[in-house]
Design a protein around this motif. Structure first.
Motif, PDB file in Angstrom:
ATOM      1  N   GLN A 231       0.825  -1.203   0.000  1.00 57.08           N
ATOM      2  CA  GLN A 231       0.000   0.000   0.000  1.00 57.08           C
ATOM      3  C   GLN A 231       0.861   1.255   0.000  1.00 57.08           C
ATOM      4  OE1 GLN A 231      -2.576   0.593   3.385  1.00 57.08           O
ATOM      5  NE2 GLN A 231      -3.949   1.930   2.242  1.00 57.08           N
TER       6      GLN A 231
ATOM      7  N   GLY B  79       2.391   1.514  -3.395  1.00 51.66           N
ATOM      8  CA  GLY B  79       1.367   1.806  -4.379  1.00 51.66           C
ATOM      9  C   GLY B  79       0.941   3.264  -4.356  1.00 51.66           C
TER      10      GLY B  79
ATOM     11  N   SER C 137       1.182   5.877  -7.413  1.00 53.58           N
ATOM     12  CA  SER C 137      -0.131   6.136  -7.992  1.00 53.58           C
ATOM     13  C   SER C 137      -0.214   7.503  -8.681  1.00 53.58           C
ATOM     14  CB  SER C 137      -1.197   6.065  -6.891  1.00 53.58           C
ATOM     15  OG  SER C 137      -2.466   6.392  -7.397  1.00 53.58           O
TER      16      SER C 137
END
Length: 476
Positions: A428, A431, A435
Motif C-alpha cells: 500500500q 502503491g 499512484s
C-alpha cells in the motif's frame, strides 16, 4: 432517506443484511447501554489526499502541530507501581521518563539533561532508579524533578539562579493508563475524550486488568496507513478469509464520538452476509473450534437442533472464562463475551475492551523515517480477585521478517491474523507513492473511522506550530 424520491442520502447506505444491533438484541444476556447504542455521523465523501502518507513535510507538520498537543497513553500504572519505577515513552524525536515519586505522584519528564542535552534514560527502557542522573557528566535530579547535584558546582554559579527543575509534560490517569500531553494549554483528558467515552471506560474497568503479553514490530509504511488497516472490517473477506464463516464483517457497526474517539463493533458467531448461503450454524461452530482460526484450543460444543451457534458460543465462552478467572460472569452480556469492540483514541491508541480478547494497540511514527511505523500489541487479563501480585509482561521485539505467531505466548491463529493485517502495508505504501491518483477513496459508512481520524489530523495540521516551551513546562 429522501421521502419524495425514495433514494438514500450520502451516508445512509447500509449492508442489506441484519444489523449488528439486531444481532445483539437476540442475545440471551442483554447488552449494556454503551454497547447497545449507535453514533454514526456522515462526514463527506471527498477523497483523502495521499500526500499525508508520502510527504516528509506532512510528517514534520504532524510532529510540530499534532503530537505536541494531543493526549497519548504513555504506559500503564502497573509499569511503575512503586516509587522510583520508571518507563520511557518515545514518540518521534520526543522522549519522556514516566516515573513515580516518593509521594506516589506520577511525572513525565522530558528525557534530556539540562546541561548538554544527553538522554537521562535510554529509549525503550524501564526499571528502577533512586534519582535521574545524566550518564555524561553526572548532573542529577530527584524524583520530584528538583535539581539534586551538579558536579563541580563552583563552575556553574551562573546556572544555579536559572530554572533547574526538569521540564515535564502534563499527566492524567484513566482506566489504569498514564496519559501525557506536552501542551500546558490543552483541554483536560476528560474534555478531550468527552463524557460519553469516560462513561464507557468506567464500565470496562480496565484498571482491573494487567498486561500479560506485549509484542512490538516495525513496519515499512506510514503510521496512519498502519493504523487505518485496523479501522474497518471491510477487508476481512479478502485479507482474513479463514474467519469470514463466523464473522459479521460487512454488517459491522461504525460510530464516531466527538473529535477524538471512534469505534466499530463486529459481531462473531454469525456468518458473513457475503457467505450466508454457503455456511450453516454448524459451520460457525467448526470455524471457531477447528483449524488455524480456532480460538478455543480444540474445545468443541455440540449444536442441538434449533440452536443458534452464536448463543452456544456465548454460553461456552462464559463457562470457560468463569473457570479461568474464578469469577461469576452471569451478568456479563453475550456481546461482551463474543464480539470485537474496537475503539480508536486519537492519535495513536486502540482499545479492545471485550472479555474474550482484551487488547491494546499502539502506533508511533519512526523518528528516522516517515515511511515506517512502530506497532505494539498488548494483551490483558483480569487481575487476581485475591489481590495477589502479578507481573506486567516485558516487551518482545520482533524483526521485520518474523511472524507475530513467533512471539512467546502468542496464540498462533491470532498471530496469523495480525500478519495478514500487516502484510498489505508495504504494497500500500509503495502503491500510493507510485499512484497517479492524488487521493484515497473511502466508503461513506464502512470507512468512516478513517475519515474521522484524518479529519482530526487536518484540524491539528491547520493550527500554527506549537513546539514545547521548556519554561512553561517547568514547575517553579
Amino acid at each position: 432517506m429522501n421521502v419524495q424520491t425514495g433514494t438514500l442520502q450520502p451516508g445512509e447506505a447500509r449492508c442489506p443484511a441484519e444489523t449488528t444491533q439486531e444481532i445483539i438484541a437476540r442475545d440471551k444476556v442483554a447488552a449494556p447501554v454503551w454497547a447497545a447504542s449507535e453514533s454514526y455521523e456522515y462526514l463527506g465523501s471527498e477523497d483523502v489526499s495521499k500526500d499525508r502518507y508520502v510527504d516528509p513535510a506532512f510528517a514534520s507538520a504532524e510532529m510540530e502541530r499534532m503530537w505536541t498537543r494531543t493526549w497519548q497513553m504513555a504506559c500503564r500504572e502497573d509499569h511503575i507501581p512503586e516509587a522510583g519505577d520508571y518507563y520511557v515513552y518515545d514518540v518521534g524525536p520526543y522522549s519522556f521518563i514516566v516515573t513515580r515519586n516518593e509521594n506516589g505522584a506520577i511525572h513525565a519528564y522530558f528525557n534530556a539533561c539540562l546541561h548538554r542535552g544527553t538522554k537521562l534514560k535510554p529509549s525503550g527502557t524501564s526499571g528502577y532508579t533512586m534519582n535521574l542522573k545524566c550518564p555524561f557528566h553526572g548532573w542529577t535530579w530527584n524524583l520530584d524533578g528538583s535539581l539534586k547535584e551538579i558536579p563541580e558546582r563552583w563552575d556553574f554559579a551562573h546556572a544555579i539562579t536559572r530554572r533547574t527543575c526538569l521540564p515535564e509534560a502534563r499527566v492524567e490517569r484513566l482506566g489504569g493508563f498514564v496519559w501525557i500531553n506536552m501542551d500546558p494549554d490543552a483541554p483536560s483528558l476528560a474534555e478531550y475524550l468527552g463524557p460519553e467515552i469516560k462513561a464507557h471506560m468506567a464500565a470496562w474497568r480496565l484498571e482491573d486488568r494487567y498486561i500479560y503479553l506485549h509484542v512490538q514490530k516495525s513496519y515499512p509504511a506510514n503510521w496512519k496507513l498502519t493504523m487505518e488497516a485496523f479501522m474497518e472490517a471491510y477487508h476481512v473477506g479478502d485479507t482474513h478469509p479463514q474467519v469470514a464463516p463466523a464473522n459479521g464483517d460487512v454488517n459491522s457497526q461504525y460510530d464516531v464520538y466527538g473529535e477524538h474517539v471512534n469505534r466499530f463493533i463486529s459481531a462473531l458467531g454469525v456468518v458473513s452476509p457475503k457467505l450466508r448461503n454457503r455456511y450453516s450454524e454448524k459451520d460457525i461452530i467448526d470455524n471457531f473450534t477447528l483449524g488455524d482460526s480456532s480460538s478455543l484450543g480444540g474445545t468443541r460444543p455440540e449444536l442441538k437442533d434449533g440452536e443458534r451457534a452464536r448463543q452456544v458460543m456465548a454460553d461456552m465462552f462464559r463457562t470457560l472464562f468463569e473457570s479461568a478467572t474464578n469469577s461469576d460472569l452471569s451478568a456479563v452480556s453475550d456481546t461482551e463475551l463474543l464480539d470485537t469492540y474496537s475503539y480508536t483514541f486519537f492519535p495513536n491508541l486502540f482499545l479492545f475492551p471485550g472479555i474474550s480478547l482484551p487488547m491494546i494497540y499502539r502506533f508511533r511514527p519512526d523518528a528516522r523515517d516517515h515511511r515506517r511505523t512502530i506497532y505494539e500489541v498488548m494483551f490483558m487479563r483480569p487481575k487476581p480477585r485475591d489481590g495477589s501480585q502479578v507481573e506486567t509482561a516485558e516487551m518482545q521485539i520482533l524483526q521485520d521478517h518474523q511472524s507475530f505467531a513467533e512471539a512467546d505466548g502468542m496464540d498462533p491463529g491470532f498471530g496469523i491474523i495480525l500478519d495478514q493485517d500487516t502484510d498489505n502495508l508495504h504494497a500500500q505504501q509503495e502503491g500510493l507513492e507510485a499512484s497517479a491518483k492524488p487521493g484515497l477513496t473511502l466508503g461513506d459508512y464502512q470507512e468512516i473511522r478513517i475519515r474521522h481520524f484524518e479529519r482530526a489530523i487536518d484540524k491539528y495540521i491547520a493550527m500554527p506550530p506549537k513546539l514545547p516551551d521548556w519554561t512553561a513546562l517547568q514547575r517553579t
